[in-house]
Structure formats: C-alpha cells, structure tokens
Design a protein around this motif. Sequence first.
Motif, PDB file in Angstrom:
ATOM      1  N   ILE A   1      32.737  31.964  37.480  1.00  0.00           N
ATOM      2  CA  ILE A   1      33.849  32.911  37.490  1.00  0.00           C
ATOM      3  C   ILE A   1      33.922  33.608  36.144  1.00  0.00           C
ATOM      4  O   ILE A   1      34.156  32.966  35.107  1.00  0.00           O
ATOM      5  CB  ILE A   1      35.176  32.199  37.814  1.00  0.00           C
ATOM      6  CG1 ILE A   1      35.095  31.576  39.205  1.00  0.00           C
ATOM      7  CG2 ILE A   1      36.356  33.164  37.719  1.00  0.00           C
ATOM      8  CD1 ILE A   1      36.253  30.660  39.535  1.00  0.00           C
ATOM      9  N   ALA A   2      33.741  34.921  36.152  1.00  0.00           N
ATOM     10  CA  ALA A   2      33.650  35.678  34.900  1.00  0.00           C
ATOM     11  C   ALA A   2      35.005  36.035  34.324  1.00  0.00           C
ATOM     12  O   ALA A   2      35.183  36.076  33.100  1.00  0.00           O
ATOM     13  CB  ALA A   2      32.828  36.947  35.119  1.00  0.00           C
ATOM     14  N   ASP A   3      36.000  36.304  35.179  1.00  0.00           N
ATOM     15  CA  ASP A   3      37.271  36.823  34.688  1.00  0.00           C
ATOM     16  C   ASP A   3      38.386  36.357  35.621  1.00  0.00           C
ATOM     17  O   ASP A   3      38.520  36.853  36.739  1.00  0.00           O
ATOM     18  CB  ASP A   3      37.220  38.357  34.647  1.00  0.00           C
ATOM     19  CG  ASP A   3      38.471  38.977  34.037  1.00  0.00           C
ATOM     20  OD1 ASP A   3      39.408  38.228  33.686  1.00  0.00           O
ATOM     21  OD2 ASP A   3      38.515  40.216  33.910  1.00  0.00           O
ATOM     22  N   ILE A   4      39.222  35.417  35.153  1.00  0.00           N
ATOM     23  CA  ILE A   4      40.286  34.905  36.010  1.00  0.00           C
ATOM     24  C   ILE A   4      41.419  35.913  36.191  1.00  0.00           C
ATOM     25  O   ILE A   4      42.315  35.700  37.021  1.00  0.00           O
ATOM     26  CB  ILE A   4      40.842  33.560  35.506  1.00  0.00           C
ATOM     27  CG1 ILE A   4      41.435  33.703  34.108  1.00  0.00           C
ATOM     28  CG2 ILE A   4      39.766  32.485  35.558  1.00  0.00           C
ATOM     29  CD1 ILE A   4      42.172  32.442  33.654  1.00  0.00           C
ATOM     30  N   ALA A   5      41.388  36.999  35.451  1.00  0.00           N
ATOM     31  CA  ALA A   5      42.389  38.053  35.631  1.00  0.00           C
ATOM     32  C   ALA A   5      42.055  38.957  36.813  1.00  0.00           C
ATOM     33  O   ALA A   5      42.852  39.828  37.169  1.00  0.00           O
ATOM     34  CB  ALA A   5      42.523  38.889  34.363  1.00  0.00           C
ATOM     35  N   ARG A   6      40.875  38.756  37.415  1.00  0.00           N
ATOM     36  CA  ARG A   6      40.450  39.610  38.531  1.00  0.00           C
ATOM     37  C   ARG A   6      40.042  38.740  39.723  1.00  0.00           C
ATOM     38  O   ARG A   6      38.859  38.566  40.018  1.00  0.00           O
ATOM     39  CB  ARG A   6      39.302  40.515  38.090  1.00  0.00           C
ATOM     40  CG  ARG A   6      39.660  41.432  36.924  1.00  0.00           C
ATOM     41  CD  ARG A   6      38.504  42.316  36.536  1.00  0.00           C
ATOM     42  NE  ARG A   6      38.143  43.247  37.602  1.00  0.00           N
ATOM     43  CZ  ARG A   6      37.116  44.086  37.549  1.00  0.00           C
ATOM     44  NH1 ARG A   6      36.332  44.108  36.470  1.00  0.00           N
ATOM     45  NH2 ARG A   6      36.870  44.901  38.561  1.00  0.00           N
ATOM     46  N   PRO A   7      41.014  38.170  40.426  1.00  0.00           N
ATOM     47  CA  PRO A   7      40.678  37.312  41.582  1.00  0.00           C
ATOM     48  C   PRO A   7      40.068  38.114  42.719  1.00  0.00           C
ATOM     49  O   PRO A   7      40.327  39.315  42.869  1.00  0.00           O
ATOM     50  CB  PRO A   7      42.028  36.719  41.976  1.00  0.00           C
ATOM     51  CG  PRO A   7      43.042  37.696  41.472  1.00  0.00           C
ATOM     52  CD  PRO A   7      42.463  38.267  40.209  1.00  0.00           C
ATOM     53  N   ASP A   8      39.247  37.443  43.520  1.00  0.00           N
ATOM     54  CA  ASP A   8      38.664  38.075  44.709  1.00  0.00           C
ATOM     55  C   ASP A   8      39.683  38.179  45.834  1.00  0.00           C
ATOM     56  O   ASP A   8      39.592  39.067  46.682  1.00  0.00           O
ATOM     57  CB  ASP A   8      37.444  37.273  45.175  1.00  0.00           C
ATOM     58  CG  ASP A   8      36.337  37.290  44.146  1.00  0.00           C
ATOM     59  OD1 ASP A   8      35.826  38.378  43.848  1.00  0.00           O
ATOM     60  OD2 ASP A   8      35.988  36.212  43.622  1.00  0.00           O
ATOM     61  N   TRP A   9      40.624  37.256  45.869  1.00  0.00           N
ATOM     62  CA  TRP A   9      41.733  37.272  46.822  1.00  0.00           C
ATOM     63  C   TRP A   9      42.992  36.860  46.074  1.00  0.00           C
ATOM     64  O   TRP A   9      42.934  36.195  45.046  1.00  0.00           O
ATOM     65  CB  TRP A   9      41.510  36.307  47.974  1.00  0.00           C
ATOM     66  CG  TRP A   9      40.335  36.598  48.855  1.00  0.00           C
ATOM     67  CD1 TRP A   9      40.319  37.386  49.979  1.00  0.00           C
ATOM     68  CD2 TRP A   9      39.005  36.081  48.731  1.00  0.00           C
ATOM     69  NE1 TRP A   9      39.060  37.396  50.539  1.00  0.00           N
ATOM     70  CE2 TRP A   9      38.235  36.604  49.798  1.00  0.00           C
ATOM     71  CE3 TRP A   9      38.375  35.232  47.813  1.00  0.00           C
ATOM     72  CZ2 TRP A   9      36.895  36.298  49.974  1.00  0.00           C
ATOM     73  CZ3 TRP A   9      37.043  34.932  47.980  1.00  0.00           C
ATOM     74  CH2 TRP A   9      36.314  35.456  49.053  1.00  0.00           C
ATOM     75  N   GLY A  10      44.164  37.233  46.604  1.00  0.00           N
ATOM     76  CA  GLY A  10      45.416  36.838  45.985  1.00  0.00           C
ATOM     77  C   GLY A  10      45.774  37.702  44.793  1.00  0.00           C
ATOM     78  O   GLY A  10      45.221  38.795  44.592  1.00  0.00           O
TER      79      GLY A  10
END
Length: 271
Positions: free
Chosen positions: A205-214
């Motif tokens: 996961i590269a960036d937790i500020a950019r979720p794929d969902w939610g």
Amino acid sequence: MRDTFSDLQRSDLATLRAAIRGGAYRGHTAGLGAGYLQANVVILPEPWALDFMRFCQRNPKPCPLVGVSETGDPVMRTLGRDIDIRSDLPAYNIYRDGRLAGTANDIADLWTGDMVAFALGCSFTFEHALIRAGIPLWHVENDTTVPMFRSSIPCAPAGPFRSMMVVSLRALDADRVDQAVAISRRYPLAHGGPVHAGDPSDIGIADIARPDWGDPAPLLPGQVPVFWACGVTPQAAIAAAAPPLCITHRPGHMLITDIPEDAEVPVLAQD
C-alpha cells in the motif's frame, strides 16, 4: 420522517431491517446492529457458484463464509427469520462481465431463478467489541466508511476467481494495538485478528490517504495503522473472473443478520 443514523443505533433488529428494506435508510452500517453479525454479500448465477464457494473455503480470512442461499431463493433462512437478500442491504453494486456497471438500493428486478447468494462475515462485527473496550474508531465517530485497500497479499485461486487480498484500515493508538488484536481474534466469523500492523508499504500500500474503497481516515501522532482482511476481496476476484452478472453489497453497506456476533460458527435460525 426518515430514520437517522443515531436513531437506528438505538433500534432493535426488526426496526433497523424495516428502515433499510423500506428505503428510509441507505447509509453505511458501521455502528449499527450491535451484538449481531454483519455480512458482506455476493450473488452469482449458479454456474459460477461452486468455484466461488471454493474461493471462499480456500481463503477463510478475507472470505469467512457464514451463509449460502438455496438456488433461486432470495430468503437467507439460516441467517435470520426475515431476511430478503434483494432488499435488506442499504446499497448494492452491480457487476457485468467483471466491471462495475452501476449501483442499486433494491435488486428485485435483477433476481432470477438461477441465482445463489453468499454471505461472508464482516469486520464491522468486531468493531462493536472494540468500541465497548473504549478503543475509538475514527470512521464510526465521524460517520464515514472505513478505508479499504488492495494489498500485495495473494489469495489462493479457485477456477476463474483470483485476487490479492483487500484489507481495511483502522488507525489505533500504539498502546491499544495489542488489546485490539486480542479482541478481534475472538471473532473468527468476522475476519479474526489483523493481517498486518505498521508500515503499509510492507503489504503493497503506497498511500493510506488514497483508499481504493471507502473514505480516507487520518493517521494521528502516536497511532499505528492496523489492517484486517476485508470482505471486499471477492469484488476484486469478481473483476478477474468476469461473470456475466454479479451483485454484491456496496462497500460499507452490509447485511445485518440475526446471528450473535460472538458465535464461533453460524447458528441456524429457527422459524
């Protein structure tokens, strides 16, 4: 007057289910149905159902199977006394040939006699236990959907179904992580303990500020990102398998069952 989230948090299951079925509530279900198992949902034509069941059996961490309908029967008889899979989720995703083609709040017009519905345990269930223990959850307190990510953790394939594991994130104070791990492990039907805590890049996961969902959630000073296997994993597998039609829950919008949240195995509902 439409039911509000705070009203429904205090409601019994019958009132909550009626609000969803009748269209009075279309939001996420995190924080609702305290004490009862919530479930992700996948609905497939029967020719695809056996391979999908194998996928769940081979990947019980992201896909803890808690219920399967009879072919063509929309009533989930083993999960409650009055659960109609066509109307009892706040929102559904509709996939055609593996691609998201739209959303709906009721799927009665899409249901056919060859469909099989699967219910898979959801992490929202153990969240009630974390909250009871005094562990704050930002997405519940702020009425948002938990952030979810595609990880680099592989799932075991079954027929055309294959994917990397989808994980959900909760940022926890460092001194509460061990407690959260111990609590969530008590809920094997709701993904159990986390699959990773710490550096998100360790699981791709590269960036937790950019979720794929939610929705994004902050990582505050002194907090640790903790990741649990997520029941959105089948939606990633559906993209790979590309069945002509598949219906799922919309991420964050779950089926609330009559099964007690601390059950170790699904309990058959009585008529």
